[in-house]
Write a protein that holds these residues in place. Sequence first.
Motif, PDB file in Angstrom:
ATOM      1  N   SER A   1     -45.816 -39.689   4.735  1.00 31.83           N
ATOM      2  CA  SER A   1     -45.713 -40.640   3.846  1.00 31.83           C
ATOM      3  C   SER A   1     -44.359 -41.662   3.794  1.00 31.83           C
ATOM      4  O   SER A   1     -43.702 -41.019   4.861  1.00 31.83           O
ATOM      5  N   ILE A   2     -44.350 -42.742   3.845  1.00 31.58           N
ATOM      6  CA  ILE A   2     -43.174 -43.610   3.935  1.00 31.58           C
ATOM      7  C   ILE A   2     -41.937 -43.132   3.414  1.00 31.58           C
ATOM      8  O   ILE A   2     -40.850 -43.123   3.919  1.00 31.58           O
ATOM      9  N   ASN A   3     -42.213 -42.468   1.950  1.00 29.88           N
ATOM     10  CA  ASN A   3     -40.994 -41.703   1.076  1.00 29.88           C
ATOM     11  C   ASN A   3     -40.420 -40.764   2.059  1.00 29.88           C
ATOM     12  O   ASN A   3     -39.249 -40.462   2.201  1.00 29.88           O
ATOM     13  N   ARG A   4     -41.316 -39.961   2.685  1.00 29.32           N
ATOM     14  CA  ARG A   4     -40.692 -38.464   3.586  1.00 29.32           C
ATOM     15  C   ARG A   4     -40.353 -39.078   4.754  1.00 29.32           C
ATOM     16  O   ARG A   4     -39.288 -38.603   5.013  1.00 29.32           O
ATOM     17  N   ILE A   5     -40.733 -40.151   5.384  1.00 26.29           N
ATOM     18  CA  ILE A   5     -39.848 -40.592   6.552  1.00 26.29           C
ATOM     19  C   ILE A   5     -38.438 -41.027   6.218  1.00 26.29           C
ATOM     20  O   ILE A   5     -37.675 -41.022   6.780  1.00 26.29           O
ATOM     21  N   HIS A   6     -38.509 -42.027   4.973  1.00 23.19           N
ATOM     22  CA  HIS A   6     -37.223 -42.511   4.525  1.00 23.19           C
ATOM     23  C   HIS A   6     -36.178 -41.384   4.233  1.00 23.19           C
ATOM     24  O   HIS A   6     -35.165 -41.515   4.482  1.00 23.19           O
ATOM     25  N   LEU A   7     -36.735 -40.297   3.524  1.00 26.14           N
ATOM     26  CA  LEU A   7     -35.788 -39.135   3.096  1.00 26.14           C
ATOM     27  C   LEU A   7     -35.306 -38.451   4.449  1.00 26.14           C
ATOM     28  O   LEU A   7     -34.070 -37.992   4.469  1.00 26.14           O
ATOM     29  N   GLY A   8     -36.174 -38.442   5.338  1.00 29.40           N
ATOM     30  CA  GLY A   8     -35.884 -37.659   6.597  1.00 29.40           C
ATOM     31  C   GLY A   8     -34.760 -38.628   7.374  1.00 29.40           C
ATOM     32  O   GLY A   8     -33.681 -38.100   7.935  1.00 29.40           O
ATOM     33  N   MET A   9     -34.691 -39.715   7.263  1.00 24.66           N
ATOM     34  CA  MET A   9     -33.983 -40.712   7.957  1.00 24.66           C
ATOM     35  C   MET A   9     -32.732 -40.764   7.182  1.00 24.66           C
ATOM     36  O   MET A   9     -31.465 -40.704   7.849  1.00 24.66           O
ATOM     37  N   LEU A  10     -32.716 -40.683   5.859  1.00 26.86           N
ATOM     38  CA  LEU A  10     -31.431 -40.743   4.963  1.00 26.86           C
ATOM     39  C   LEU A  10     -30.712 -39.210   5.229  1.00 26.86           C
ATOM     40  O   LEU A  10     -29.435 -39.170   5.538  1.00 26.86           O
ATOM     41  N   PHE A  11     -31.450 -38.320   5.605  1.00 28.72           N
ATOM     42  CA  PHE A  11     -30.942 -36.820   5.856  1.00 28.72           C
ATOM     43  C   PHE A  11     -30.289 -37.020   7.200  1.00 28.72           C
ATOM     44  O   PHE A  11     -28.913 -36.525   7.209  1.00 28.72           O
ATOM     45  N   LEU A  12     -30.599 -37.733   8.324  1.00 29.46           N
ATOM     46  CA  LEU A  12     -30.051 -37.890   9.337  1.00 29.46           C
ATOM     47  C   LEU A  12     -28.830 -38.770   9.367  1.00 29.46           C
ATOM     48  O   LEU A  12     -27.461 -38.572   9.918  1.00 29.46           O
ATOM     49  N   PHE A  13     -28.704 -39.752   8.487  1.00 26.92           N
ATOM     50  CA  PHE A  13     -27.853 -40.661   8.273  1.00 26.92           C
ATOM     51  C   PHE A  13     -26.592 -39.782   7.678  1.00 26.92           C
ATOM     52  O   PHE A  13     -25.364 -39.991   8.125  1.00 26.92           O
ATOM     53  N   ALA A  14     -27.085 -38.916   6.752  1.00 26.61           N
ATOM     54  CA  ALA A  14     -26.038 -38.323   5.782  1.00 26.61           C
ATOM     55  C   ALA A  14     -25.176 -37.295   6.724  1.00 26.61           C
ATOM     56  O   ALA A  14     -23.805 -37.133   6.514  1.00 26.61           O
ATOM     57  N   LEU A  15     -25.726 -36.846   7.639  1.00 28.63           N
ATOM     58  CA  LEU A  15     -25.111 -35.746   8.742  1.00 28.63           C
ATOM     59  C   LEU A  15     -24.390 -36.464   9.715  1.00 28.63           C
ATOM     60  O   LEU A  15     -23.710 -35.770  10.262  1.00 28.63           O
ATOM     61  N   GLY A  16     -24.640 -38.007   9.780  1.00 27.11           N
ATOM     62  CA  GLY A  16     -23.807 -38.531  10.807  1.00 27.11           C
ATOM     63  C   GLY A  16     -24.528 -38.385  12.369  1.00 27.11           C
ATOM     64  O   GLY A  16     -23.952 -38.741  13.261  1.00 27.11           O
ATOM     65  N   LEU A  17     -25.664 -38.096  12.215  1.00 25.10           N
ATOM     66  CA  LEU A  17     -26.342 -37.994  13.471  1.00 25.10           C
ATOM     67  C   LEU A  17     -27.224 -39.371  14.251  1.00 25.10           C
ATOM     68  O   LEU A  17     -27.305 -39.612  15.380  1.00 25.10           O
ATOM     69  N   VAL A  18     -27.367 -40.268  13.196  1.00 21.26           N
ATOM     70  CA  VAL A  18     -28.276 -41.431  13.212  1.00 21.26           C
ATOM     71  C   VAL A  18     -27.333 -42.509  12.513  1.00 21.26           C
ATOM     72  O   VAL A  18     -26.605 -42.457  11.630  1.00 21.26           O
ATOM     73  N   ASP A  19     -27.425 -43.908  13.257  1.00 21.89           N
ATOM     74  CA  ASP A  19     -27.256 -45.172  12.298  1.00 21.89           C
ATOM     75  C   ASP A  19     -28.428 -45.886  12.485  1.00 21.89           C
ATOM     76  O   ASP A  19     -29.222 -45.545  13.287  1.00 21.89           O
ATOM     77  N   PHE A  20     -28.471 -47.178  11.869  1.00 23.14           N
ATOM     78  CA  PHE A  20     -29.421 -47.877  11.867  1.00 23.14           C
ATOM     79  C   PHE A  20     -28.999 -49.341  12.345  1.00 23.14           C
ATOM     80  O   PHE A  20     -27.843 -49.830  12.005  1.00 23.14           O
ATOM     81  N   ASP A  21     -29.606 -49.967  13.188  1.00 23.36           N
ATOM     82  CA  ASP A  21     -29.405 -51.211  13.557  1.00 23.36           C
ATOM     83  C   ASP A  21     -30.935 -51.994  13.572  1.00 23.36           C
ATOM     84  O   ASP A  21     -31.822 -51.773  14.330  1.00 23.36           O
ATOM     85  N   GLN A  22     -31.045 -52.559  12.516  1.00 20.25           N
ATOM     86  CA  GLN A  22     -32.414 -52.910  11.879  1.00 20.25           C
ATOM     87  C   GLN A  22     -33.329 -53.438  13.218  1.00 20.25           C
ATOM     88  O   GLN A  22     -32.608 -54.419  13.985  1.00 20.25           O
ATOM     89  N   PRO A  23     -34.477 -53.268  13.563  1.00 23.66           N
ATOM     90  CA  PRO A  23     -35.241 -52.139  13.017  1.00 23.66           C
ATOM     91  C   PRO A  23     -35.138 -50.846  13.671  1.00 23.66           C
ATOM     92  O   PRO A  23     -36.204 -49.950  13.532  1.00 23.66           O
ATOM     93  N   TYR A  24     -34.099 -50.456  14.081  1.00 21.01           N
ATOM     94  CA  TYR A  24     -33.741 -49.282  15.078  1.00 21.01           C
ATOM     95  C   TYR A  24     -33.322 -48.330  14.440  1.00 21.01           C
ATOM     96  O   TYR A  24     -32.133 -48.438  13.603  1.00 21.01           O
ATOM     97  N   ILE A  25     -33.594 -47.075  14.869  1.00 23.19           N
ATOM     98  CA  ILE A  25     -32.763 -45.697  14.230  1.00 23.19           C
ATOM     99  C   ILE A  25     -32.114 -45.510  15.667  1.00 23.19           C
ATOM    100  O   ILE A  25     -32.588 -45.389  17.021  1.00 23.19           O
ATOM    101  N   VAL A  26     -30.669 -45.299  15.574  1.00 19.21           N
ATOM    102  CA  VAL A  26     -29.863 -45.377  16.812  1.00 19.21           C
ATOM    103  C   VAL A  26     -29.227 -43.833  16.787  1.00 19.21           C
ATOM    104  O   VAL A  26     -28.574 -43.537  15.731  1.00 19.21           O
ATOM    105  N   LYS A  27     -29.417 -42.984  17.699  1.00 23.29           N
ATOM    106  CA  LYS A  27     -28.950 -41.517  17.631  1.00 23.29           C
ATOM    107  C   LYS A  27     -27.374 -41.577  18.103  1.00 23.29           C
ATOM    108  O   LYS A  27     -26.912 -42.339  19.224  1.00 23.29           O
ATOM    109  N   HIS A  28     -26.635 -40.988  17.388  1.00 19.64           N
ATOM    110  CA  HIS A  28     -25.144 -40.746  17.708  1.00 19.64           C
ATOM    111  C   HIS A  28     -24.876 -39.379  18.452  1.00 19.64           C
ATOM    112  O   HIS A  28     -24.047 -39.665  19.303  1.00 19.64           O
ATOM    113  N   ALA A  29     -25.704 -38.267  18.611  1.00 20.07           N
ATOM    114  CA  ALA A  29     -25.362 -36.919  18.889  1.00 20.07           C
ATOM    115  C   ALA A  29     -26.183 -37.034  20.258  1.00 20.07           C
ATOM    116  O   ALA A  29     -27.288 -37.608  20.548  1.00 20.07           O
TER     117      ALA A  29
END
Length: 73
Positions: A45-73
Amino acid sequence: MTDEDTAASAPIVAYRILRLLEEKGAYKISIFDVAEKFKGERWFSINRIHLGMLFLFALGLVDFDQPYIVKHA
């Protein structure tokens, strides 16, 4: 006890997103590619994808450069 499906929890969805990045051998991926890849999954579901992306962002593993998910680690 909860009835939540653990396969659809934020950490598991986040893991799947990171694994998709690794499979593609890329440091960034379009959010549209992520949705396209997982839309046939039972847990999707879109909500689950959204929560997964927020989880990654909160841990500092990714950032966002619309419309991309950019990996830090």
